[in-house]
Design a protein around this motif. Structure first.
Motif, short mmCIF file in Angstrom:
data_model
loop_
_atom_site.label_atom_id
_atom_site.label_comp_id
_atom_site.label_asym_id
_atom_site.label_seq_id
_atom_site.Cartn_x
_atom_site.Cartn_y
_atom_site.Cartn_z
N UNK B 35 45.57 43.65 35.34
CA UNK B 35 45.36 43.12 36.70
C UNK B 35 46.68 43.04 37.45
N UNK B 37 47.88 40.44 40.47
CA UNK B 37 47.56 39.27 41.27
C UNK B 37 48.64 39.10 42.35
N UNK B 39 50.32 36.22 44.98
CA UNK B 39 50.47 34.80 45.31
C UNK B 39 51.28 34.67 46.59
N UNK B 91 52.07 39.43 40.49
CA UNK B 91 52.11 39.28 39.04
C UNK B 91 51.21 40.32 38.38
N UNK B 95 44.72 41.13 29.95
CA UNK B 95 43.69 40.32 29.29
C UNK B 95 43.38 40.94 27.94
N UNK B 101 45.15 35.66 28.57
CA UNK B 101 45.83 36.40 29.61
C UNK B 101 47.33 36.25 29.44
N UNK B 102 48.03 37.33 29.66
CA UNK B 102 49.49 37.32 29.61
C UNK B 102 50.01 37.84 30.94
N UNK B 103 50.98 37.12 31.48
CA UNK B 103 51.50 37.44 32.80
C UNK B 103 52.96 37.87 32.73
N UNK B 104 53.33 38.76 33.63
CA UNK B 104 54.73 39.09 33.80
C UNK B 104 55.45 38.01 34.59
N UNK B 105 56.74 38.18 34.76
CA UNK B 105 57.55 37.17 35.44
C UNK B 105 57.46 37.24 36.95
N UNK B 106 56.81 38.28 37.46
CA UNK B 106 56.57 38.38 38.89
C UNK B 106 57.60 39.21 39.64
#
Lengths: 114, 113
Positions: B35, B37, B39, B91, B95, B101-106
């Motif tokens: 994904x 996302x 913000x 981000x 999944x 869920x694991x997210x990157x640092x943006x």
């Protein structure tokens, strides 16, 4: 539309206080999550729950606990707040992969511990 | 454990131009979801686009498209005809089959008028 709400947008607490952050979702989602967001670190998972009264630790559970007594509500508890818990806290929910894949997020709670 | 890496902390693009945000991930799973996302400043995180790993075709949503390279474990986001409203933190997220869920640092995207 899926709606995820969090009890407060901004919160200021003192060191040592017990802090409750509440999250409610209205889409009957099975899974709920608590993250903290810090600059340069992205989102880090604190705890998640895949069913009522079920919980699993995420990557940074130390200093936190959670409660899920009802399917729509997931609470994050800081037993004794410390200054290093000053952060943005995001709640999210998701359904089973057969229904939807993504997470839906709340607006976040910016917690300051002094 | 899965990791998600966004190597560009901040990027800038001129309005109406195209920009590509990079994301790489590490996993041993064969089936998963990816994904992007968005913000916006002081606003809620919203889904931009998603990609199922079993699909070879790259996902597209209006001005947003991805370049999914499964073998390289790369998942970049292309924003065409950039608009001022695209300015936000982006981000990349993964999944897993275990619903984590694991997210990157943006990546902070600035759009210049």
């Amino acid at each position: 539309d899926v709606k995820v709400t969090q009890s407060s947008r901004y919160l200021v607490k003192r060191t040592g206080e017990k802090v409750f952050l509440e999250c409610v979702q209205d889409m009957d989602h099975e899974n709920m999550f608590w993250y903290r967001q810090d600059p340069g670190l992205g989102l880090r998972l604190i705890y998640f729950s895949y069913d009522v009264k079920m919980k699993e630790k995420g990557d940074i559970p130390e200093g936190y606990s959670v409660s899920r007594e009802k399917k729509e509500r997931f609470s994050l508890i800081l037993e004794s707040a410390s200054t290093n818990q000053t952060s943005m806290y995001l709640c999210a929910s998701s359904s089973l992969p057969t229904v939807t894949y993504e997470q839906y997020f709340g607006p976040g709670t910016r917690l300051t511990v002094t | 454990a899965q990791t998600v890496t966004q190597s560009q902390p901040e990027m800038s693009v001129q309005e109406a131009e195209t920009v590509t945000l990079s994301c790489t991930y590490d996993t041993s799973e064969s089936d998963y979801y990816l994904f992007w996302y968005k913000q916006p400043p002081s606003r809620q995180m919203i889904l931009v686009i998603r990609q199922e790993a079993y699909k070879q075709q790259n996902a597209t949503e209006n001005r947003f498209s991805v370049n999914f390279q499964k073998a390289a474990k790369s998942f970049s986001l292309k924003i065409s005809d950039s608009q001022l409203g695209d300015a936000a933190m982006y981000f990349c997220a993964y999944r897993s089959n275990f619903n984590k869920f694991y997210f990157g640092s943006g990546t902070k995207l600035n759009v210049k008028p």
